[in-house]
Design an enzyme around this catalytic site. Structure first.
Site, PDB file in Angstrom:
ATOM      1  N   ASP A  17     -35.547   4.628 -47.247  1.00 25.81           N
ATOM      2  CA  ASP A  17     -34.706   6.013 -47.804  1.00 25.81           C
ATOM      3  C   ASP A  17     -34.437   6.690 -46.536  1.00 25.81           C
ATOM      4  O   ASP A  17     -34.504   7.643 -46.355  1.00 25.81           O
ATOM      5  CB  ASP A  17     -35.821   6.958 -48.676  1.00 25.81           C
TER       6      ASP A  17
ATOM      7  N   ASP B  73     -32.390  -2.846 -54.398  1.00 24.44           N
ATOM      8  CA  ASP B  73     -32.711  -2.067 -55.356  1.00 24.44           C
ATOM      9  C   ASP B  73     -31.541  -0.998 -55.819  1.00 24.44           C
ATOM     10  O   ASP B  73     -31.321   0.093 -55.689  1.00 24.44           O
ATOM     11  CB  ASP B  73     -33.729  -1.172 -55.073  1.00 24.44           C
TER      12      ASP B  73
ATOM     13  N   LYS C 111     -30.284  -1.410 -59.235  1.00 26.09           N
ATOM     14  CA  LYS C 111     -30.636  -1.026 -60.623  1.00 26.09           C
ATOM     15  C   LYS C 111     -29.206  -1.347 -61.558  1.00 26.09           C
ATOM     16  O   LYS C 111     -28.818  -0.349 -62.086  1.00 26.09           O
ATOM     17  CB  LYS C 111     -31.123   0.222 -60.930  1.00 26.09           C
TER      18      LYS C 111
ATOM     19  N   ARG D 209     -42.388   7.343 -48.308  1.00 30.31           N
ATOM     20  CA  ARG D 209     -42.547   8.380 -47.424  1.00 30.31           C
ATOM     21  C   ARG D 209     -44.040   8.268 -46.825  1.00 30.31           C
ATOM     22  O   ARG D 209     -44.031   8.430 -45.480  1.00 30.31           O
ATOM     23  CB  ARG D 209     -42.590   9.851 -48.144  1.00 30.31           C
TER      24      ARG D 209
END
Length: 242
Positions: free
Chosen positions: A22, A71, A73, A220
């Protein structure tokens, strides 16, 4: 259950951990990835990072030996999703996902699109986002998460997908319902001392694997760690000791 049991590894990784990248830029991403080992984890590239960096970054990650979960989607008409999955396969990604709510024809088209690829990515259906509560689902006219997840997971399996994304809370029921070979990918994984952040239905790595998850998406707790590889190694060691 052996948490490191191999399933369609491309780069030889036997860990169930998928690190969520991320980061806002490819430079930040590659700086971080240089601190990891392909044998210790797979990598997830999501919408923000892919929009910012595109296929070049995916090419670089694959070239470094990492299995990549793209990813994005997908949720569109069958032909569009099928074409996107074919391109993803050409990129050499290990896994790609789509919303199971896109329906049977969409998922079957995706399966057929990659059936003859030299290296076929795992096709995974997204059931209910782990950020959503039952109240939010009700606002959309949908049943509680557990009911909707089961309904969409059954549909994904009968449409030929390899597995689904689900929370660890749903993993045990889905594994019993759909069998050991149907893969369960679980986001919302947090270490015992981590905050839940924006995930509502969360669980620790060991608890998620015990519940039946096959792959664990962790962001994270690893990406923000002072020593990401040490944190990852500790997670893998804890899972292997189960």
């Amino acid at each position: 259950m052996n948490p490191f049991a191999p399933s369609a590894p491309l780069g030889g990784c036997l860990s169930p951990v998928i690190v969520a990248l991320d980061f806002p830029t490819d430079a930040d991403t590659l700086e971080f990835v240089a601190r990891l080992e392909p044998s210790q984890c797979r990598l997830k590239v999501g919408k923000e990072l892919f929009t910012a960096s595109g296929r070049k970054l995916v090419d670089q990650l694959v070239a470094r030996g990492f299995d990549v979960f793209l990813d994005l989607k997908y949720h569109d008409i069958p032909n569009t999703v099928a074409s996107a999955c074919r391109v993803a396969a050409d990129l050499g990604v290990w896994m790609v996902d789509m919303h199971a709510s896109g329906g049977r024809r969409m998922m079957e088209a995706a399966r057929e699109a990659v059936a003859n690829c030299s290296v076929r990515p795992l096709l995974i259906g997204v059931t209910v986002l782990t950020s959503m509560t039952d109240e939010e689902l009700a606002e959309l006219g949908l049943p509680a998460a557990a009911v909707q997840v089961e309904r969409l997971a059954r549909l994904a399996q009968s449409s030929g997908l390899d597995g689904v994304v689900c929370s660890a809370q749903e993993a045990a029921a889905l594994k019993n319902l759909l069998g050991a070979s149907f893969k369960l990918v679980t986001p919302g994984i947090r270490l015992a001392d981590s905050a839940a952040d924006d995930q509502r239905r969360v669980m620790t790595p060991a608890a998620a694997m015990a519940a039946g998850s096959d792959y664990l998406v962790i962001g994270r707790p690893i990406t923000k760690a002072a020593d990401p590889l040490a944190t990852l190694t500790a997670i893998n060691a804890g899972l292997a000791a189960r």
